[in-house]
Design a protein around this motif. Structure first.
Motif, PDB file in Angstrom:
ATOM      1  N   PRO A 240       0.832  -1.219   0.000  1.00  0.00           N
ATOM      2  CA  PRO A 240       0.000   0.000   0.000  1.00  0.00           C
ATOM      3  C   PRO A 240       0.864   1.265   0.000  1.00  0.00           C
ATOM      4  O   PRO A 240       1.954   1.302   0.565  1.00  0.00           O
ATOM      5  N   VAL A 241       0.347   2.302  -0.618  1.00  0.00           N
ATOM      6  CA  VAL A 241       1.086   3.563  -0.744  1.00  0.00           C
ATOM      7  C   VAL A 241       1.325   4.191   0.622  1.00  0.00           C
ATOM      8  O   VAL A 241       2.346   4.850   0.835  1.00  0.00           O
ATOM      9  N   GLU A 242       0.432   3.963   1.562  1.00  0.00           N
ATOM     10  CA  GLU A 242       0.584   4.553   2.890  1.00  0.00           C
ATOM     11  C   GLU A 242       1.860   4.083   3.572  1.00  0.00           C
ATOM     12  O   GLU A 242       2.470   4.831   4.348  1.00  0.00           O
TER      13      GLU A 242
ATOM     14  N   TYR B  22       4.698   3.555   2.136  1.00  0.00           N
ATOM     15  CA  TYR B  22       5.781   4.382   1.601  1.00  0.00           C
ATOM     16  C   TYR B  22       5.816   5.745   2.281  1.00  0.00           C
ATOM     17  O   TYR B  22       6.889   6.293   2.541  1.00  0.00           O
ATOM     18  N   PHE B  23       4.642   6.301   2.568  1.00  0.00           N
ATOM     19  CA  PHE B  23       4.593   7.587   3.262  1.00  0.00           C
ATOM     20  C   PHE B  23       5.115   7.461   4.689  1.00  0.00           C
ATOM     21  O   PHE B  23       5.813   8.350   5.183  1.00  0.00           O
TER      22      PHE B  23
ATOM     23  N   ASN C 287       8.883  10.070  -1.472  1.00  0.00           N
ATOM     24  CA  ASN C 287       7.614  10.799  -1.603  1.00  0.00           C
ATOM     25  C   ASN C 287       7.279  11.091  -3.055  1.00  0.00           C
ATOM     26  O   ASN C 287       6.116  10.998  -3.453  1.00  0.00           O
TER      27      ASN C 287
ATOM     28  N   ALA D  85       6.005   7.829  -4.464  1.00  0.00           N
ATOM     29  CA  ALA D  85       4.734   7.405  -3.870  1.00  0.00           C
ATOM     30  C   ALA D  85       3.579   8.294  -4.323  1.00  0.00           C
ATOM     31  O   ALA D  85       2.491   7.790  -4.638  1.00  0.00           O
ATOM     32  N   PHE D  86       3.798   9.606  -4.357  1.00  0.00           N
ATOM     33  CA  PHE D  86       2.730  10.495  -4.823  1.00  0.00           C
ATOM     34  C   PHE D  86       2.440  10.276  -6.301  1.00  0.00           C
ATOM     35  O   PHE D  86       1.290  10.383  -6.734  1.00  0.00           O
ATOM     36  N   ASN D  87       3.461   9.965  -7.079  1.00  0.00           N
ATOM     37  CA  ASN D  87       3.223   9.658  -8.485  1.00  0.00           C
ATOM     38  C   ASN D  87       2.358   8.403  -8.617  1.00  0.00           C
ATOM     39  O   ASN D  87       1.427   8.368  -9.425  1.00  0.00           O
ATOM     40  N   ARG D  88       2.664   7.408  -7.820  1.00  0.00           N
ATOM     41  CA  ARG D  88       1.889   6.165  -7.876  1.00  0.00           C
ATOM     42  C   ARG D  88       0.465   6.382  -7.393  1.00  0.00           C
ATOM     43  O   ARG D  88      -0.481   5.779  -7.911  1.00  0.00           O
ATOM     44  N   LEU D  89       0.286   7.275  -6.389  1.00  0.00           N
ATOM     45  CA  LEU D  89      -1.042   7.517  -5.835  1.00  0.00           C
ATOM     46  C   LEU D  89      -1.900   8.381  -6.759  1.00  0.00           C
ATOM     47  O   LEU D  89      -3.056   8.058  -7.031  1.00  0.00           O
TER      48      LEU D  89
ATOM     49  N   PRO E  19      -1.125   6.959 -11.588  1.00  0.00           N
ATOM     50  CA  PRO E  19      -0.521   5.619 -11.668  1.00  0.00           C
ATOM     51  C   PRO E  19      -0.047   5.214 -13.065  1.00  0.00           C
ATOM     52  O   PRO E  19       0.813   4.353 -13.186  1.00  0.00           O
TER      53      PRO E  19
END
Length: 102
Positions: free
Chosen positions: A3-5, A7-8, A45, A48-52, A55
């Motif tokens: 999950p992206v979270e 990575y954050f 970041n 991760a933001f790019n993926r969120l 995508p």
């Protein structure tokens, strides 16, 4: 898939460890490593933001690669400066730099 979270969370941990290390250390090399931790948190970041948010697009990944290249160049210059300070003052502490005042 992770999950992206996560990575954050990893990025926040790296950022705060880097800031804490920069504030508490008096060794120039340790401070440089702490700055690199902060820059790696920023890179995570970006990805991760790019993926969120986007995508299917790769702008965040290209920005991350660019940032890694800039970090490598910054590290090379900083290590050269630290080596020069060590050669002149025979110390790698922050207090040695205060001796450079005229």
């Amino acid at each position: 898939m992770v999950p992206v979270e996560y990575y954050f969370i990893l990025s926040a941990l790296l950022f705060f460890i880097g800031v804490f290390g920069f504030i508490t250390r008096r060794n120039l090399i340790a401070m440089l490593i702490s700055i690199e931790l902060v820059l790696n948190a920023v890179d995570i970041n970006f990805a991760a933001f790019n993926r969120l948010l986007f995508p299917t697009e790769l702008e965040g990944f290209f920005m991350t690669l660019f940032s890694i290249g800039v970090s490598a160049a910054e590290s090379a210059v900083a290590i050269a400066i630290i080596i020069n300070v060590y050669r002149n003052f025979h110390s790698d502490s922050v207090e040695a730099i205060s001796n450079m005042k005229n």
